[in-house]
Write an enzyme that holds these catalytic residues in place. Structure first.
Site, PDB file in Angstrom:
ATOM      1  N   LEU A   1       0.770  -1.246   0.000  1.00 46.02           N
ATOM      2  CA  LEU A   1       0.000   0.000   0.000  1.00 46.02           C
ATOM      3  C   LEU A   1       0.798   1.292   0.000  1.00 46.02           C
ATOM      4  O   LEU A   1       0.472   2.213   0.754  1.00 46.02           O
ATOM      5  CB  LEU A   1      -0.863   0.047   1.258  1.00 46.02           C
TER       6      LEU A   1
ATOM      7  N   CYS B   1      -6.666  -6.471   2.064  1.00 47.09           N
ATOM      8  CA  CYS B   1      -5.275  -6.501   1.603  1.00 47.09           C
ATOM      9  C   CYS B   1      -4.517  -7.581   2.359  1.00 47.09           C
ATOM     10  O   CYS B   1      -4.497  -7.583   3.590  1.00 47.09           O
ATOM     11  CB  CYS B   1      -4.593  -5.150   1.825  1.00 47.09           C
TER      12      CYS B   1
ATOM     13  N   ILE C   1     -12.427 -11.500  -6.134  1.00 44.53           N
ATOM     14  CA  ILE C   1     -11.656 -11.741  -4.935  1.00 44.53           C
ATOM     15  C   ILE C   1     -10.434 -10.808  -4.915  1.00 44.53           C
ATOM     16  O   ILE C   1      -9.928 -10.427  -5.974  1.00 44.53           O
ATOM     17  CB  ILE C   1     -11.178 -13.216  -4.852  1.00 44.53           C
TER      18      ILE C   1
HETATM   19  O1  RRO Z   1      -0.663  -2.974  -1.878  1.00 45.51           O
HETATM   20  C1  RRO Z   1      -0.754  -4.214  -1.775  1.00 45.51           C
HETATM   21  O2  RRO Z   1       0.181  -4.915  -1.364  1.00 45.51           O
HETATM   22  C2  RRO Z   1      -1.986  -4.944  -2.105  1.00 45.51           C
HETATM   23  C3  RRO Z   1      -3.265  -4.494  -1.802  1.00 45.51           C
HETATM   24 BR1  RRO Z   1      -3.608  -2.818  -1.037  1.00 45.51          BR
HETATM   25  C4  RRO Z   1      -4.378  -5.328  -2.062  1.00 45.51           C
HETATM   26  O3  RRO Z   1      -5.553  -5.005  -1.796  1.00 45.51           O
HETATM   27  N1  RRO Z   1      -4.132  -6.540  -2.608  1.00 45.51           N
HETATM   28  C5  RRO Z   1      -2.909  -6.966  -2.923  1.00 45.51           C
HETATM   29  O4  RRO Z   1      -2.748  -8.085  -3.413  1.00 45.51           O
HETATM   30  N2  RRO Z   1      -1.833  -6.157  -2.656  1.00 45.51           N
END
Ligand code: RRO
Length: 319
Positions: free
Chosen positions: A89, A146, A206
């Protein structure tokens, strides 16, 4: 002159217009949050991107209240049928997003859906209130799934937590609120039912499936800087289909289905399983115009017998 990287005709998607939570969309194909950087694509393709935008709505990368650096590298591992990410994120935070990203994303020719995540219900409520009052924002997606941040995943795995989250958030906006579900829990359908009972307008699923890769040269150590990550791409398509079907059996809410979609046939399968929209994610890393291709391909899938045969049963059906 049009960029050769983009197809030269408008998508032939007429007849597949969709009303999704009151948003009038040209076709059912949108992007999965965090997998298409529209600001970088605009720099690369210029106005050609706006003339032939690959998706019927744009979903932003997740925004948090405070800026985040994201996880330490490496952040990606390629699989035979997809990849594992541990991005963690990274984002400019609410203030940075409002100042820098929102004006650029508001210039896109499609409705903007802002994806938000907080480490508490209060954080999420603040984000929802802030974006809820912006005319540029058509809808909100709550990322409670996440796999790469502990708090996000915990919230989305438990129906009681989702109920409490929505009770805190719902009063702050009249805009559509989509809850993005995790596959990494006992029952995504139970979580979806709680979201529906507590005022969500739609669910999306998903998110990625928790997974990891070992370091090829350091026995016992994980490859990814964040340790584990989220698996996406064709490897998870069957999981997405089964979870969308289970969620459809439990809720009447509109569903955004996603997971490993690479073709119109794959998109049609998710629609047949109960989705109202289909999001494309990992495939756009290989082909930034995948949204247009899949939307056009989907328009040819309306009659199942005219679609590309992809199973022995379909081939037999076609005679
Ligand atoms: O930023 C991530 O690591 C990430 C997010 Br926010 C998410 O919702 N799903 C993902 O696989 N990676």
């Amino acid at each position: 002159m049009a960029d050769p990287g983009l197809p030269s005709s408008q998508p032939a998607t007429s007849g597949r217009r969709v009303d999704f939570c009151g948003l009038q969309l040209d076709h059912p194909i949108i992007n999965a949050s965090g997998t298409f950087d529209a600001i970088a694509a605009r720099r690369a393709f210029g106005d050609a991107l706006l003339e032939r935008f690959p998706f019927s709505a744009f979903v932003s990368k997740t925004v948090t209240l405070a800026p985040r650096q994201g996880n330490p590298p490496p952040r990606l591992w390629e699989l035979g049928a997809g990849m594992i990410n541990s991005i963690g994120l990274p984002n400019k935070g609410l203030a940075g997003y409002l100042e820098h990203d929102l004006p650029a994303l508001a210039a896109l020719p499609v409705p903007l859906i802002v994806n938000v995540m907080g480490s508490s219900a209060e954080d999420v409520a603040t984000l929802v209130r802030a974006f809820g009052e912006r005319d540029e924002v058509a809808a909100l997606e709550l990322n409670v799934s996440c796999p790469n941040v502990k708090t996000g995943l915990l919230m989305g795995a438990d129906p009681g937590e989702i109920a409490a989250l929505l009770d805190g958030v719902r009063p702050h906006t009249a805009k559509p609120v989509i809850v993005k579900l995790t596959p990494n829990c006992a029952s995504p359908a139970d979580v979806a039912a709680a979201a529906e009972a507590h005022g969500a307008d739609a669910v999306s699923l998903i998110n990625t499936v928790r997974g990891m890769a070992m370091h090829p040269r350091r026995p016992g150590e994980p490859w990814l800087g964040g340790g584990a990550g989220g698996v996406s791409g064709p490897a998870v398509r069957a999981v997405a289909l089964s979870q969308v079907r289970e969620v459809r059996a439990r809720v009447a809410l509109p569903i955004v289905g996603m997971g490993g979609v690479q073709s119109g046939r794959h998109a049609q399968d998710l629609l047949d399983a109960g989705a109202d929209l289909v999001a494309v994610g990992t495939e756009t890393f290989r082909d930034p115009t995948a949204g247009t291709r899949i939307a056009e391909d989907l328009a040819n899938c309306e009659d199942p017998l005219s679609a590309q045969p992809h199973t022995p049963a379909r081939i037999a059906q076609r005679g």
